[in-house]
Design a protein around this motif. Structure first.
Motif, PDB file in Angstrom:
ATOM      1  N   ILE A 107     -18.708 -16.275  -6.875  1.00  0.00           N
ATOM      2  CA  ILE A 107     -18.227 -16.979  -5.682  1.00  0.00           C
ATOM      3  C   ILE A 107     -19.327 -17.057  -4.628  1.00  0.00           C
ATOM      4  CG2 ILE A 107     -16.617 -16.814  -3.731  1.00  0.00           C
ATOM      5  CD1 ILE A 107     -14.564 -15.655  -5.725  1.00  0.00           C
ATOM      6  N   ILE A 108     -20.068 -15.964  -4.461  1.00  0.00           N
ATOM      7  CA  ILE A 108     -21.163 -15.954  -3.491  1.00  0.00           C
ATOM      8  C   ILE A 108     -22.226 -16.992  -3.879  1.00  0.00           C
ATOM      9  CG2 ILE A 108     -23.104 -14.580  -2.609  1.00  0.00           C
ATOM     10  CD1 ILE A 108     -21.225 -12.147  -2.658  1.00  0.00           C
ATOM     11  N   VAL A 114     -22.936 -24.432  -1.500  1.00  0.00           N
ATOM     12  CA  VAL A 114     -22.139 -25.302  -0.630  1.00  0.00           C
ATOM     13  C   VAL A 114     -22.653 -25.227   0.810  1.00  0.00           C
ATOM     14  CG1 VAL A 114     -19.850 -25.658   0.384  1.00  0.00           C
ATOM     15  CG2 VAL A 114     -20.086 -25.214  -2.073  1.00  0.00           C
ATOM     16  N   TYR A 115     -22.965 -24.012   1.263  1.00  0.00           N
ATOM     17  CA  TYR A 115     -23.487 -23.833   2.620  1.00  0.00           C
ATOM     18  C   TYR A 115     -24.797 -24.592   2.806  1.00  0.00           C
ATOM     19  CZ  TYR A 115     -26.562 -21.435   5.925  1.00  0.00           C
ATOM     20  OH  TYR A 115     -27.499 -21.157   6.882  1.00  0.00           O
ATOM     21  N   GLN A 116     -25.705 -24.485   1.831  1.00  0.00           N
ATOM     22  CA  GLN A 116     -26.994 -25.160   1.945  1.00  0.00           C
ATOM     23  C   GLN A 116     -26.836 -26.680   1.874  1.00  0.00           C
ATOM     24  OE1 GLN A 116     -29.557 -23.803   2.941  1.00  0.00           O
ATOM     25  NE2 GLN A 116     -29.747 -21.709   2.247  1.00  0.00           N
ATOM     26  N   VAL A 123     -23.322 -31.938   7.481  1.00  0.00           N
ATOM     27  CA  VAL A 123     -21.891 -31.651   7.595  1.00  0.00           C
ATOM     28  C   VAL A 123     -21.693 -30.388   8.431  1.00  0.00           C
ATOM     29  CG1 VAL A 123     -19.809 -31.035   6.288  1.00  0.00           C
ATOM     30  CG2 VAL A 123     -21.409 -32.756   5.391  1.00  0.00           C
ATOM     31  N   LEU A 124     -22.586 -29.421   8.224  1.00  0.00           N
ATOM     32  CA  LEU A 124     -22.578 -28.191   9.013  1.00  0.00           C
ATOM     33  C   LEU A 124     -23.827 -28.188   9.885  1.00  0.00           C
ATOM     34  CD1 LEU A 124     -21.481 -25.333   9.650  1.00  0.00           C
ATOM     35  CD2 LEU A 124     -22.868 -24.502   7.731  1.00  0.00           C
ATOM     36  N   LYS A 125     -23.631 -28.251  11.175  1.00  0.00           N
ATOM     37  CA  LYS A 125     -24.750 -28.264  12.100  1.00  0.00           C
ATOM     38  C   LYS A 125     -24.795 -26.939  12.852  1.00  0.00           C
ATOM     39  CE  LYS A 125     -24.718 -33.285  12.724  1.00  0.00           C
ATOM     40  NZ  LYS A 125     -24.679 -34.408  13.684  1.00  0.00           N
TER      41      LYS A 125
END
Length: 251
Positions: A107-108, A114-116, A123-125
Motif C-alpha cells: 500500500i505504501i 499516487v502522491y508523486q 492535482v496536489l499542490k
C-alpha cells in the motif's frame, strides 16, 4: 530463499545498487523500493533486516559530499519528531504477521506513486510555507513510523522540505542527515525484535560493495542525470512491486 541461494542475489544486488543511487543522489524517498522488492522473495522482516545496515552504510558514504549543506532547523525538527514515530513502528511490528507487513508495504508503494503523480500533474499542490517546528515534528513522526515498517520515510520528509522551497542540493543534504539519524534510531529496536539474524548479517557482508557502488553512482548522478527519467523508472518499479506484494498478502 536464503543468503546462500544465488537467486537471492540476482534480485538483491540490483535492488541494493538502485537504493544506493536513489538515496545518495535523489533524496531517500524511493530507496525503499529495494526492501519492497526483497519482500517479494523473502520474509518482509528478513528484507528489513538486510536493508537497514546497507542503508546506514549508504548514509555514511553520502554524508561527506553533502556535509553542512542541509537546513539545520528543519533537520533538527524532523529528527526530534521521528522519535515517537519509530517507537510506534516498533510496537506495530511486534504485533502483526508477515502478510500484514507485505500488505502495508504494498500500500505504501502505491500511495507513494499516487502522491508523486498528483504532484507532477498539479492535482496536489504544495504551497511554499515558512519553517514550523510543529509541522517538522509531525512530518518527522510520520517518517519515523513509515521508515521503521518499510524504510519508506521519504515522502513525509519530502512534503515538508520541498514545501519550504528548498533547492535540490539542500533538500538532498537535509534528507541524508535526517535519515542517517532515523536509521540509527531504528537499529536498537530492530535488534531487540529479532529482525537482525546471522543470515541477514551474512547477506549484508556480501551486499555491502553493491551498496557502496550505488552510493558512488548516486552522488555523481545527482548533478548529471535527469530526475524525470530516474523517477519514471522508479514509479514503474514501485507500482509493479506494490501490486505484487498486495497480491501475495491477500492470496
Amino acid at each position: 530463499m536464503t543468503p546462500l541461494d544465488p537467486m537471492f542475489y540476482l534480485v538483491a544486488v540490483p535492488a541494493v545498487i538502485f537504493a544506493g543511487i536513489s538515496k545518495a543522489g535523489f533524496g531517500s524517498g524511493a530507496a525503499f523500493v529495494a526492501a519492497a522488492i526483497l519482500a517479494i522473495v523473502v520474509d518482509p522482516g528478513f528484507a528489513l533486516g538486510v536493508m537497514l545496515p546497507l542503508l546506514m552504510l549508504i548514509d555514511v558514504a553520502s554524508l561527506r559530499p553533502y556535509w553542512r549543506k542541509w537546513d539545520g532547523p528543519s533537520a533538527k525538527g524532523l529528527i526530534i519528531g521521528a522519535v515517537p514515530g519509530v517507537a510506534i513502528g516498533a510496537l506495530v511490528y511486534s504485533v502483526v504477521n508477515a502478510d500484514s507487513f507485505r500488505l502495508l508495504i504494498g500500500i505504501i508503494c502505491l500511495a507513494f506513486v499516487v502522491y508523486q503523480w498528483a504532484r507532477a500533474a498539479d492535482v496536489l499542490k504544495i504551497p511554499n510555507f515558512a519553517f514550523s517546528r510543529g509541522w517538522a515534528w509531525v512530518a518527522g513522526s510520520v517518517a519515523g513510523f513509515t521508515s521503521f515498517v518499510s524504510h519508506a520515510g521519504g515522502p513525509p520528509v519530502a512534503v515538508f522540505t520541498l514545501g519550504m522551497g528548498m533547492d535540490k542540493t539542500r533538500y538532498q543534504a537535509t534528507s541524508v542527515i535526517v535519515f542517517w539519524a532515523i536509521n540509527l534510531m531504528k537499529f536498537i529496536p530492530y535488534g531487540f525484535l529479532g529482525i537482525f539474524t546471522a543470515q541477514t548479517l551474512l547477506a549484508d557482508l556480501i551486499l555491502a560493495p553493491a551498496a557502496l557502488l550505488g552510493a558512488w553512482i548516486g552522488v555523481r548522478a545527482h548533478h548529471y542525470v535527469s530526475e524525470r527519467l530516474f523517477f519514471g523508472i522508479t514509479y514503474v518499479a514501485l507500482t509493479l512491486t506494490g501490486l505484487r506484494l498486495i497480491w501475495l498478502a491477500l492470496s
